[in-house]
Write an enzyme that holds these catalytic residues in place. Structure first.
Site, PDB file in Angstrom:
ATOM      1  N   LEU A 165      42.452  50.462  48.056  1.00 10.27           N
ATOM      2  CA  LEU A 165      42.345  49.923  49.418  1.00 10.27           C
ATOM      3  C   LEU A 165      42.064  48.424  49.393  1.00 10.27           C
ATOM      4  O   LEU A 165      41.790  47.826  50.426  1.00 10.27           O
ATOM      5  CB  LEU A 165      41.241  50.660  50.204  1.00 10.27           C
ATOM      6  CG  LEU A 165      41.694  52.004  50.755  1.00 10.27           C
ATOM      7  CD1 LEU A 165      41.588  53.098  49.697  1.00 10.27           C
ATOM      8  CD2 LEU A 165      40.906  52.393  51.981  1.00 10.27           C
ATOM      9  N   ARG A 201      46.015  55.181  32.107  1.00 10.65           N
ATOM     10  CA  ARG A 201      45.123  55.386  30.949  1.00 10.65           C
ATOM     11  C   ARG A 201      44.271  56.642  31.116  1.00 10.65           C
ATOM     12  O   ARG A 201      43.998  57.357  30.172  1.00 10.65           O
ATOM     13  CB  ARG A 201      44.159  54.196  30.785  1.00 10.65           C
ATOM     14  CG  ARG A 201      44.724  52.994  30.086  1.00 10.65           C
ATOM     15  CD  ARG A 201      43.613  52.061  29.592  1.00 10.65           C
ATOM     16  NE  ARG A 201      42.661  51.609  30.581  1.00 10.65           N
ATOM     17  CZ  ARG A 201      42.862  50.601  31.441  1.00 10.65           C
ATOM     18  NH1 ARG A 201      44.019  49.968  31.439  1.00 10.65           N
ATOM     19  NH2 ARG A 201      41.913  50.251  32.292  1.00 10.65           N
ATOM     20  N   THR A 250      36.648  40.134  51.706  1.00 10.81           N
ATOM     21  CA  THR A 250      36.654  40.395  53.159  1.00 10.81           C
ATOM     22  C   THR A 250      35.734  41.556  53.527  1.00 10.81           C
ATOM     23  O   THR A 250      35.569  41.843  54.708  1.00 10.81           O
ATOM     24  CB  THR A 250      38.087  40.701  53.664  1.00 10.81           C
ATOM     25  OG1 THR A 250      38.619  41.795  52.904  1.00 10.81           O
ATOM     26  CG2 THR A 250      38.990  39.498  53.521  1.00 10.81           C
ATOM     27  N   GLY A 251      35.155  42.210  52.526  1.00 18.27           N
ATOM     28  CA  GLY A 251      34.238  43.318  52.802  1.00 18.27           C
ATOM     29  C   GLY A 251      32.803  42.853  52.641  1.00 18.27           C
ATOM     30  O   GLY A 251      32.527  41.662  52.503  1.00 18.27           O
ATOM     31  N   ASP A 301      36.643  41.655  40.754  1.00 16.85           N
ATOM     32  CA  ASP A 301      37.934  41.283  41.332  1.00 16.85           C
ATOM     33  C   ASP A 301      38.997  42.059  40.558  1.00 16.85           C
ATOM     34  O   ASP A 301      39.175  41.841  39.356  1.00 16.85           O
ATOM     35  CB  ASP A 301      38.134  39.769  41.177  1.00 16.85           C
ATOM     36  CG  ASP A 301      39.438  39.291  41.801  1.00 16.85           C
ATOM     37  OD1 ASP A 301      40.336  40.125  42.038  1.00 16.85           O
ATOM     38  OD2 ASP A 301      39.548  38.078  42.036  1.00 16.85           O
ATOM     39  N   TYR A 306      51.339  39.259  53.300  1.00 13.02           N
ATOM     40  CA  TYR A 306      50.781  40.611  53.412  1.00 13.02           C
ATOM     41  C   TYR A 306      51.898  41.653  53.347  1.00 13.02           C
ATOM     42  O   TYR A 306      51.836  42.592  52.540  1.00 13.02           O
ATOM     43  CB  TYR A 306      50.015  40.722  54.728  1.00 13.02           C
ATOM     44  CG  TYR A 306      49.325  42.056  54.946  1.00 13.02           C
ATOM     45  CD1 TYR A 306      48.254  42.451  54.146  1.00 13.02           C
ATOM     46  CD2 TYR A 306      49.726  42.909  55.970  1.00 13.02           C
ATOM     47  CE1 TYR A 306      47.605  43.668  54.362  1.00 13.02           C
ATOM     48  CE2 TYR A 306      49.081  44.117  56.201  1.00 13.02           C
ATOM     49  CZ  TYR A 306      48.025  44.492  55.387  1.00 13.02           C
ATOM     50  OH  TYR A 306      47.387  45.694  55.606  1.00 13.02           O
ATOM     51  N   ASN A 361      46.857  46.422  37.807  1.00 10.82           N
ATOM     52  CA  ASN A 361      45.659  46.748  37.018  1.00 10.82           C
ATOM     53  C   ASN A 361      45.146  48.149  37.346  1.00 10.82           C
ATOM     54  O   ASN A 361      44.711  48.892  36.469  1.00 10.82           O
ATOM     55  CB  ASN A 361      44.556  45.706  37.260  1.00 10.82           C
ATOM     56  CG  ASN A 361      44.831  44.412  36.505  1.00 10.82           C
ATOM     57  OD1 ASN A 361      45.551  44.414  35.502  1.00 10.82           O
ATOM     58  ND2 ASN A 361      44.276  43.309  36.977  1.00 10.82           N
ATOM     59  N   THR A 382      44.000  50.783  62.659  1.00 13.61           N
ATOM     60  CA  THR A 382      42.820  51.654  62.686  1.00 13.61           C
ATOM     61  C   THR A 382      41.597  50.833  63.098  1.00 13.61           C
ATOM     62  O   THR A 382      41.495  49.657  62.753  1.00 13.61           O
ATOM     63  CB  THR A 382      42.630  52.292  61.296  1.00 13.61           C
ATOM     64  OG1 THR A 382      43.834  52.991  60.965  1.00 13.61           O
ATOM     65  CG2 THR A 382      41.481  53.276  61.280  1.00 13.61           C
ATOM     66  N   GLY A 426      34.911  47.664  52.030  1.00 13.13           N
ATOM     67  CA  GLY A 426      35.570  47.204  53.257  1.00 13.13           C
ATOM     68  C   GLY A 426      35.381  48.208  54.381  1.00 13.13           C
ATOM     69  O   GLY A 426      34.664  49.209  54.243  1.00 13.13           O
TER      70      GLY A 426
HETATM   71  P1  NAD Z   1      38.879  45.236  54.713  1.00 11.01           P
HETATM   72  O1  NAD Z   1      39.171  43.790  54.558  1.00 11.01           O
HETATM   73  O2  NAD Z   1      37.684  45.612  55.512  1.00 11.01           O
HETATM   74  O3  NAD Z   1      38.749  45.940  53.289  1.00 11.01           O
HETATM   75  C1  NAD Z   1      39.439  45.511  52.149  1.00 11.01           C
HETATM   76  C2  NAD Z   1      38.449  45.467  51.001  1.00 11.01           C
HETATM   77  O4  NAD Z   1      39.132  45.070  49.806  1.00 11.01           O
HETATM   78  C3  NAD Z   1      37.322  44.441  51.232  1.00 11.01           C
HETATM   79  O5  NAD Z   1      36.077  45.029  50.987  1.00 11.01           O
HETATM   80  C4  NAD Z   1      37.637  43.348  50.214  1.00 11.01           C
HETATM   81  O6  NAD Z   1      36.502  42.646  49.812  1.00 11.01           O
HETATM   82  C5  NAD Z   1      38.300  44.149  49.104  1.00 11.01           C
HETATM   83  N1  NAD Z   1      39.149  43.352  48.228  1.00 11.01           N
HETATM   84  C6  NAD Z   1      40.145  42.510  48.588  1.00 11.01           C
HETATM   85  N2  NAD Z   1      40.679  41.926  47.497  1.00 11.01           N
HETATM   86  C7  NAD Z   1      40.008  42.419  46.424  1.00 11.01           C
HETATM   87  C8  NAD Z   1      40.102  42.191  45.027  1.00 11.01           C
HETATM   88  N3  NAD Z   1      40.975  41.297  44.505  1.00 11.01           N
HETATM   89  N4  NAD Z   1      39.269  42.866  44.205  1.00 11.01           N
HETATM   90  C9  NAD Z   1      38.360  43.761  44.712  1.00 11.01           C
HETATM   91  N5  NAD Z   1      38.234  44.005  46.038  1.00 11.01           N
HETATM   92  C10 NAD Z   1      39.051  43.342  46.879  1.00 11.01           C
HETATM   93  O7  NAD Z   1      40.187  45.906  55.316  1.00 11.01           O
HETATM   94  P2  NAD Z   1      40.436  47.413  55.814  1.00 11.01           P
HETATM   95  O8  NAD Z   1      40.836  47.345  57.222  1.00 11.01           O
HETATM   96  O9  NAD Z   1      39.329  48.272  55.405  1.00 11.01           O
HETATM   97  O10 NAD Z   1      41.741  47.777  54.981  1.00 11.01           O
HETATM   98  C11 NAD Z   1      41.663  48.546  53.791  1.00 11.01           C
HETATM   99  C12 NAD Z   1      43.054  48.778  53.240  1.00 11.01           C
HETATM  100  O11 NAD Z   1      43.847  49.472  54.206  1.00 11.01           O
HETATM  101  C13 NAD Z   1      43.795  47.467  52.934  1.00 11.01           C
HETATM  102  O12 NAD Z   1      44.540  47.629  51.760  1.00 11.01           O
HETATM  103  C14 NAD Z   1      44.719  47.312  54.112  1.00 11.01           C
HETATM  104  O13 NAD Z   1      45.881  46.602  53.781  1.00 11.01           O
HETATM  105  C15 NAD Z   1      45.029  48.758  54.484  1.00 11.01           C
HETATM  106  N6  NAD Z   1      45.378  48.870  55.915  1.00 11.01           N
HETATM  107  C16 NAD Z   1      44.413  48.783  56.876  1.00 11.01           C
HETATM  108  C17 NAD Z   1      44.782  48.884  58.211  1.00 11.01           C
HETATM  109  C18 NAD Z   1      43.761  48.836  59.327  1.00 11.01           C
HETATM  110  O14 NAD Z   1      44.147  48.987  60.489  1.00 11.01           O
HETATM  111  N7  NAD Z   1      42.489  48.692  59.064  1.00 11.01           N
HETATM  112  C19 NAD Z   1      46.127  49.043  58.563  1.00 11.01           C
HETATM  113  C20 NAD Z   1      47.071  49.084  57.541  1.00 11.01           C
HETATM  114  C21 NAD Z   1      46.686  49.026  56.217  1.00 11.01           C
END
Ligand code: NAD
Ligand code: UDP
Length: 313
Positions: free
Chosen positions: A73, A106, A35-36, A56, A145, A99, A175, A10
């Site tokens: 993340l 572990r 979403t990545g 996943d 969320y 998980n 961010t 991501g």
């Molecule tokens: P993003 O969507 O770019 O990245 C999230 C990644 O998680 C993606 O690559 C997606 O494919 C992967 N993912 C989602 N569900 C999954 C699953 N079940 N199994 C494996 N992979 C999975 O979002 P981001 O902006 O990079 O955010 C990353 C983390 O930081 C998130 O947890 C988000 O809640 C947290 N966050 C981000 C922000 C921000 O401003 N960007 C703010 C607050 C919190």
């Protein structure tokens, strides 16, 4: 260290993979690309210290060999994405987080949870210190969320208290930077993409709501500082300089030379009116503070979006 980064393909996760590899860590990146995109880590493929696993984490997460840290993340993060994937967002925050906590337990590894300023909801305390319990609508449009992240925090603390897992929780504030998806619907990506396409910038509501924007390099430096610290958190990591959405639009217009103006659209329900991190704990315990101001960060981000749009056309 050998670090599992879930959600590593991501926006934030890919920059975190870079930062860990740059300092000599080995990274196992786990992502299902909901979403990545693999392109975010394509430059790391073939690197001796990098492994990419398509998985996943709601289904399972196992990694061979020793692991020193598991960093979670994984979650849709932009409102547009979690509206599109509400059940997946709740599943990854609950079952997926569990998980990863099991994996950390572990492997006797540290577990790092990427939480969010959304746990404060539409905050009644301003700026938000970590001691504020928040003001969240548990059945509202953003609840999948907000509540998933609140549950993740609770689960993380339960593993810490009942099983002795070493845990760290970061609360991330808005961010931005390169590798955001141009169509992710967040305000920074929307404004820049609209400006570059010569379209009017979409202001939701009257544009007086505020956010505090942190450049990605600062944010990731904060993650690594927390990972290396003896702190459990939660700790806010964000840039405390606050802007209205109208002010943000003005800066984007100035930096891009856009002449298409602004257009007002309805404010989504439960959209927080204000948000600003209190970073006293990060400064005191992690010696962390942001160094890249909004204008400077946007100036680094606009060329990335220009390249993305050129690539797509
Ligand atoms: P993003 O969507 O770019 O990245 C999230 C990644 O998680 C993606 O690559 C997606 O494919 C992967 N993912 C989602 N569900 C999954 C699953 N079940 N199994 C494996 N992979 C999975 O979002 P981001 O902006 O990079 O955010 C990353 C983390 O930081 C998130 O947890 C988000 O809640 C947290 N966050 C981000 C922000 C921000 O401003 N960007 C703010 C607050 C919190
Ligand atoms: N917003 C806006 N125009 C857009 C996209 C978002 O005015 O094109 C507003 C949105 O209503 C919110 C703020 O910008 O008040 C930040 O939205 P974003 O989705 O980036 O993050 P979050 O709401 O999760 O903080």
């Amino acid at each position: 260290m050998r670090v599992v980064v879930a959600g590593g393909a991501g926006f934030l996760g890919s920059h975190l993979c870079d930062a860990l590899i740059d300092r000599g860590d080995e990274v196992v990146c786990v992502d299902n690309y909901i979403t990545g995109r693999a392109a975010n880590v394509a430059h790391l493929i073939g690197h001796d210290s990098f492994t990419l696993i398509e998985q996943d984490i709601v289904v399972a997460c196992d990694v061979d060999g020793d692991v020193d840290a598991v960093m979670n993340l994984a979650s849709p993060a932009s409102p547009k994405d979690y509206y599109a994937f509400p059940i997946e967002t709740l599943d990854v925050g609950s079952i997926g987080t569990r998980n990863l906590l099991e994996l950390a337990d572990r492997k006797s590894a540290t577990f790092f949870m990427a939480s969010t300023s959304e746990v404060y909801g539409d905050p009644l305390v301003h700026p938000q210190p970590e001691t504020y319990w928040g003001h969240v609508n548990s059945i509202g449009h953003r609840s999948m969320y907000d509540e998933a992240k609140r549950f993740s925090e609770a689960l993380t603390m339960a593993y810490h208290r009942s099983k002795g897992v070493d845990v760290k929780i970061v609360r991330i504030f808005n961010t931005y930077g390169p590798r955001m998806q141009p169509d992710d619907g967040r305000v920074v990506s929307n404004f820049i993409v609209q400006a570059l396409r010569g379209e009017a910038l979409t202001i939701y509501g009257d544009g007086q709501q505020t956010r505090s924007f942190c450049y990605v390099a600062d944010e990731v430096r904060g993650f690594v500082a927390l990972l290396d610290s003896d702190q459990t958190g939660p700790i806010n990591i964000g840039n405390p300089v606050e802007f209205t959405m109208l002010e943000l639009a003005e800066i984007v217009v100035e930096l891009t030379g856009s002449t298409a103006g602004l257009v007002h659209e309805p404010l989504p329900s439960d959209d927080p009116k204000q948000r600003q991190p209190d970073i006293t704990l990060a400064t005191r315990h992690l010696d962390w503070a942001p160094t890249i101001a909004l204008r400077a960060g946007l100036a680094k981000t606009i060329p990335y979006f220009a390249d993305e749009l050129a690539r797509q056309s």
